[in-house]
Motif scaffolding. Structure first.
Motif, PDB file in Angstrom:
ATOM      1  N   HIS A   2       0.831  -1.197   0.000  1.00 18.57           N
ATOM      2  CA  HIS A   2       0.000   0.000   0.000  1.00 18.57           C
ATOM      3  C   HIS A   2       0.871   1.254   0.000  1.00 18.57           C
ATOM      4  O   HIS A   2       1.895   1.314   0.651  1.00 18.57           O
ATOM      5  N   THR A   3       0.439   2.247  -0.738  1.00 24.89           N
ATOM      6  CA  THR A   3       1.059   3.559  -0.631  1.00 24.89           C
ATOM      7  C   THR A   3       0.351   4.309   0.479  1.00 24.89           C
ATOM      8  O   THR A   3      -0.742   3.931   0.899  1.00 24.89           O
ATOM      9  N   PRO A   4       0.941   5.382   1.014  1.00 26.29           N
ATOM     10  CA  PRO A   4       0.273   6.111   2.093  1.00 26.29           C
ATOM     11  C   PRO A   4      -1.141   6.536   1.751  1.00 26.29           C
ATOM     12  O   PRO A   4      -2.034   6.454   2.576  1.00 26.29           O
ATOM     13  N   SER A   5      -1.363   6.970   0.512  1.00 25.86           N
ATOM     14  CA  SER A   5      -2.681   7.464   0.156  1.00 25.86           C
ATOM     15  C   SER A   5      -3.711   6.337   0.042  1.00 25.86           C
ATOM     16  O   SER A   5      -4.906   6.585   0.026  1.00 25.86           O
ATOM     17  N   GLU A   6      -3.247   5.067  -0.053  1.00 22.44           N
ATOM     18  CA  GLU A   6      -4.159   3.942  -0.157  1.00 22.44           C
ATOM     19  C   GLU A   6      -4.524   3.357   1.200  1.00 22.44           C
ATOM     20  O   GLU A   6      -5.465   2.602   1.328  1.00 22.44           O
ATOM     21  N   SER A   7      -3.751   3.685   2.227  1.00 25.89           N
ATOM     22  CA  SER A   7      -3.973   3.105   3.542  1.00 25.89           C
ATOM     23  C   SER A   7      -5.269   3.613   4.136  1.00 25.89           C
ATOM     24  O   SER A   7      -5.586   4.793   4.061  1.00 25.89           O
ATOM     25  N   PRO A   8      -6.076   2.722   4.752  1.00 22.30           N
ATOM     26  CA  PRO A   8      -7.301   3.173   5.412  1.00 22.30           C
ATOM     27  C   PRO A   8      -7.044   4.248   6.454  1.00 22.30           C
ATOM     28  O   PRO A   8      -7.895   5.097   6.707  1.00 22.30           O
ATOM     29  N   ALA A   9      -5.850   4.223   7.072  1.00 25.86           N
ATOM     30  CA  ALA A   9      -5.535   5.218   8.097  1.00 25.86           C
ATOM     31  C   ALA A   9      -5.360   6.610   7.515  1.00 25.86           C
ATOM     32  O   ALA A   9      -5.348   7.598   8.241  1.00 25.86           O
ATOM     33  N   LEU A  10      -5.223   6.697   6.168  1.00 21.73           N
ATOM     34  CA  LEU A  10      -4.996   8.000   5.553  1.00 21.73           C
ATOM     35  C   LEU A  10      -6.150   8.430   4.648  1.00 21.73           C
ATOM     36  O   LEU A  10      -6.026   9.391   3.908  1.00 21.73           O
ATOM     37  N   LEU A  11      -7.236   7.687   4.668  1.00 18.78           N
ATOM     38  CA  LEU A  11      -8.370   8.062   3.844  1.00 18.78           C
ATOM     39  C   LEU A  11      -9.036   9.325   4.389  1.00 18.78           C
ATOM     40  O   LEU A  11      -8.898   9.685   5.548  1.00 18.78           O
ATOM     41  N   ASN A  12      -9.805   9.987   3.549  1.00 17.47           N
ATOM     42  CA  ASN A  12     -10.555  11.184   3.941  1.00 17.47           C
ATOM     43  C   ASN A  12      -9.655  12.277   4.504  1.00 17.47           C
ATOM     44  O   ASN A  12      -9.994  12.960   5.470  1.00 17.47           O
ATOM     45  N   ILE A  13      -8.492  12.436   3.876  1.00 14.42           N
ATOM     46  CA  ILE A  13      -7.552  13.431   4.391  1.00 14.42           C
ATOM     47  C   ILE A  13      -7.799  14.817   3.801  1.00 14.42           C
ATOM     48  O   ILE A  13      -7.224  15.786   4.270  1.00 14.42           O
ATOM     49  N   LYS A  14      -8.652  14.925   2.797  1.00  8.88           N
ATOM     50  CA  LYS A  14      -8.845  16.192   2.105  1.00  8.88           C
ATOM     51  C   LYS A  14      -9.282  17.279   3.070  1.00  8.88           C
ATOM     52  O   LYS A  14     -10.259  17.126   3.796  1.00  8.88           O
ATOM     53  N   ASP A  15      -8.541  18.336   3.083  1.00  6.67           N
ATOM     54  CA  ASP A  15      -8.861  19.592   3.770  1.00  6.67           C
ATOM     55  C   ASP A  15      -8.688  19.590   5.291  1.00  6.67           C
ATOM     56  O   ASP A  15      -8.635  20.670   5.885  1.00  6.67           O
ATOM     57  N   TRP A  16      -8.593  18.431   5.957  1.00  4.61           N
ATOM     58  CA  TRP A  16      -8.532  18.464   7.422  1.00  4.61           C
ATOM     59  C   TRP A  16      -7.278  19.168   7.928  1.00  4.61           C
ATOM     60  O   TRP A  16      -7.263  19.713   9.026  1.00  4.61           O
ATOM     61  N   PHE A  17      -6.248  19.187   7.124  1.00  8.93           N
ATOM     62  CA  PHE A  17      -4.967  19.747   7.558  1.00  8.93           C
ATOM     63  C   PHE A  17      -4.832  21.236   7.268  1.00  8.93           C
ATOM     64  O   PHE A  17      -3.894  21.881   7.725  1.00  8.93           O
ATOM     65  N   GLU A  18      -5.743  21.806   6.500  1.00  9.29           N
ATOM     66  CA  GLU A  18      -5.622  23.195   6.083  1.00  9.29           C
ATOM     67  C   GLU A  18      -5.675  24.145   7.283  1.00  9.29           C
ATOM     68  O   GLU A  18      -6.370  23.890   8.273  1.00  9.29           O
ATOM     69  N   ILE A  19      -4.949  25.275   7.180  1.00  7.25           N
ATOM     70  CA  ILE A  19      -4.841  26.230   8.275  1.00  7.25           C
ATOM     71  C   ILE A  19      -5.223  27.619   7.761  1.00  7.25           C
ATOM     72  O   ILE A  19      -4.618  28.136   6.817  1.00  7.25           O
ATOM     73  N   GLU A  20      -6.222  28.234   8.399  1.00 10.68           N
ATOM     74  CA  GLU A  20      -6.712  29.541   7.949  1.00 10.68           C
ATOM     75  C   GLU A  20      -5.655  30.633   8.097  1.00 10.68           C
ATOM     76  O   GLU A  20      -5.497  31.479   7.212  1.00 10.68           O
ATOM     77  N   ASN A  21      -4.947  30.622   9.210  1.00 10.38           N
ATOM     78  CA  ASN A  21      -3.950  31.672   9.455  1.00 10.38           C
ATOM     79  C   ASN A  21      -2.531  31.174   9.188  1.00 10.38           C
ATOM     80  O   ASN A  21      -1.599  31.490   9.918  1.00 10.38           O
ATOM     81  N   ILE A  22      -2.376  30.427   8.105  1.00  8.86           N
ATOM     82  CA  ILE A  22      -1.082  29.844   7.775  1.00  8.86           C
ATOM     83  C   ILE A  22      -0.042  30.922   7.504  1.00  8.86           C
ATOM     84  O   ILE A  22       1.163  30.707   7.698  1.00  8.86           O
ATOM     85  N   GLU A  23      -0.471  32.110   7.094  1.00  8.08           N
ATOM     86  CA  GLU A  23       0.487  33.186   6.802  1.00  8.08           C
ATOM     87  C   GLU A  23       1.218  33.647   8.068  1.00  8.08           C
ATOM     88  O   GLU A  23       2.274  34.289   7.985  1.00  8.08           O
ATOM     89  N   GLU A  24       0.678  33.302   9.253  1.00  6.19           N
ATOM     90  CA  GLU A  24       1.319  33.688  10.516  1.00  6.19           C
ATOM     91  C   GLU A  24       2.373  32.674  10.966  1.00  6.19           C
ATOM     92  O   GLU A  24       3.110  32.933  11.920  1.00  6.19           O
ATOM     93  N   LEU A  25       2.443  31.540  10.286  1.00  8.97           N
ATOM     94  CA  LEU A  25       3.309  30.447  10.719  1.00  8.97           C
ATOM     95  C   LEU A  25       4.565  30.379   9.858  1.00  8.97           C
ATOM     96  O   LEU A  25       4.486  30.205   8.637  1.00  8.97           O
ATOM     97  N   ASP A  26       5.721  30.521  10.499  1.00 10.34           N
ATOM     98  CA  ASP A  26       6.977  30.351   9.778  1.00 10.34           C
ATOM     99  C   ASP A  26       7.227  28.859   9.550  1.00 10.34           C
ATOM    100  O   ASP A  26       6.721  28.002  10.280  1.00 10.34           O
ATOM    101  N   THR A  27       8.001  28.555   8.524  1.00  8.77           N
ATOM    102  CA  THR A  27       8.283  27.169   8.178  1.00  8.77           C
ATOM    103  C   THR A  27       9.791  26.948   8.066  1.00  8.77           C
ATOM    104  O   THR A  27      10.542  27.912   7.892  1.00  8.77           O
ATOM    105  N   PRO A  28      10.235  25.712   8.183  1.00  9.13           N
ATOM    106  CA  PRO A  28       9.445  24.500   8.401  1.00  9.13           C
ATOM    107  C   PRO A  28       8.905  24.448   9.815  1.00  9.13           C
ATOM    108  O   PRO A  28       9.510  24.995  10.735  1.00  9.13           O
ATOM    109  N   ALA A  29       7.772  23.776   9.985  1.00  7.69           N
ATOM    110  CA  ALA A  29       7.130  23.718  11.289  1.00  7.69           C
ATOM    111  C   ALA A  29       6.512  22.348  11.506  1.00  7.69           C
ATOM    112  O   ALA A  29       6.013  21.709  10.563  1.00  7.69           O
ATOM    113  N   LEU A  30       6.547  21.920  12.761  1.00 10.00           N
ATOM    114  CA  LEU A  30       5.845  20.706  13.178  1.00 10.00           C
ATOM    115  C   LEU A  30       4.446  21.109  13.627  1.00 10.00           C
ATOM    116  O   LEU A  30       4.289  22.048  14.413  1.00 10.00           O
TER     117      LEU A  30
END
Length: 381
Positions: A2-30
């Motif tokens: 399985h590739t990461p995108s095929e794993s059941p643990a990684l399904l339905n990942i669309k949009d959950w990670f998005e950040i509204e105030n991402i412009e305030e966050l310097d990168t790289p960041a954990l």
């Protein structure tokens, strides 16, 4: 495979990670998503059959906030790899902490200081050889301390531990005769058992543990209390959870990662920690440079197995240096300089150690930061 995108643990990942105030966050960041961490903890408790069956390893998060979340779910026993991790957990008020390491040299005295500094926590450690076992016992006796120890068993991983059998039994009995320490069980880490097929992993695990079970029965027949058994990590968690007299000690489950998500699709955990990286330069129409170098993501694996970009799944890491990564993308990818990519690390545990703090993401916004408190080798002791 399985590739990461095929794993059941990684399904339905669309949009959950998005950040509204991402412009305030310097990168790289954990990035850490607490709701997902809590969900993973509750899944682990359910799989184990109760919080008393779990002794989670703190090496993954090294974070007091995650420790508190584990405590909030009823978990009382913890496992650590360093004195700093053990101290952090004790500072959170955990009642039972295993230093899953055989202390030698200055670590013996540091462990004794830890026991004295945090009397409300019951500490224990590993031993796998008579010489350090006697040294630990002598140090504890000198301070009038009583330290439970687990004999560390080598189930075939060949990293630490003593092979099950006559010598392991001898060591257990020797510890029983020492003042200052008391053997209370066996610690068996089977991290080499990573067969993708669950049935094959089950058979290999059961075969590796049969000699351990025989030692437990023999010691009990000699009149000693039945030795406790701390078993496995994440890959064999589902195996050991089937046996009610074993403590399970997974660690990666709190944050999860692409490596285990790919190898173990039967695991129900979801990604709860990511990396944010920005595109900082353009090498060509199809190659972009990001600020995610060796110092920002664990790089012990080959470049194809370091990070998977959730919002650029076709991106391939083709060059990696200390401060930069170069990714290859298909023509017409549409990604520009300044855009943020969200990466799921292949190996989250050493990746976390690269960051002194994690940005906390709640309801799509950066709301706080959590210190990676045990990232350093010492806190106070």
């Amino acid at each position: 495979m399985h590739t990461p995108s095929e794993s059941p643990a990684l399904l339905n990942i669309k949009d959950w990670f998005e950040i509204e105030n991402i412009e305030e966050l310097d990168t790289p960041a954990l990035l850490v998503y607490p709701d997902r961490v809590r969900d993973n903890i509750r899944r682990a408790v359910l799989l184990a059959g109760g919080p008393d069956r779990l002794r989670p390893h703190m090496k993954t998060s090294k974070c007091s906030h995650v420790c508190q979340m584990l405590l909030d779910e009823g978990i009382r026993k913890f496992k650590c790899a360093t004195i700093a991790e053990a101290e952090l957990v004790a500072m959170c008020g955990a009642p039972d902490v295993l230093l899953a390491y055989q202390p030698v040299g200055p670590k013996v005295e540091r462990l004794m200081q830890l026991i004295q500094q945090y009397p409300a926590t019951q500490f224990s450690c590993l031993v796998d050889h008579p010489v350090p076992a006697k040294a630990i016992a002598a140090a504890a006796q000198r301070l009038a301390l009583h330290l439970p120890v687990f004999v560390d068993i080598n189930p075939g991983m060949n990293r630490t531990g003593i092979l099950p059998g006559i010598e392991a039994l001898y060591l257990y009995r020797l510890c029983h005769k020492q003042k200052g320490i008391e053997p209370i069980g066996f610690h068996v880490y089977d991290g080499h058992l990573t067969q993708p097929d669950m049935e094959q992993r089950q058979r290999a695990c059961d075969a590796a543990f049969e000699p351990v079970e025989e030692m437990r029965r023999q010691l009990q027949a000699e009149g000693l209390p039945m030795p406790q058994l701390i078993a496995g990590g994440t890959p064999t968690f589902l195996v050991h959870a089937q046996y009610p007299d074993r403590e399970c000690s997974p660690g990666t489950f709190v944050y999860w990662d692409a490596g285990y998500g790919r190898l173990f699709p039967e695991m129900p955990f979801i990604p709860a920690a990511l990396l944010a990286t920005r595109v900082v330069s353009q090498c060509s129409d199809t190659q972009l440079t990001i600020d995610l170098g060796h110092k920002a993501v664990a790089s012990e694996s080959d470049m194809a197995h370091r990070v998977h970009f959730l919002n650029a799944p076709d991106a391939e890491l083709v060059k990696h240096s200390e401060e930069h990564g170069v990714i290859q993308l298909p023509a017409g990818h549409g990604i520009q300089i300044g855009d943020v990519l969200f990466g799921l690390p292949h190996h989250i545990c050493p990746t976390v150690s690269l960051y002194d703090r994690a940005a906390v993401i709640e309801q799509g916004r950066v709301t706080a930061s959590w210190a990676t408190g045990a990232r350093n080798r010492s806190i106070n002791i």
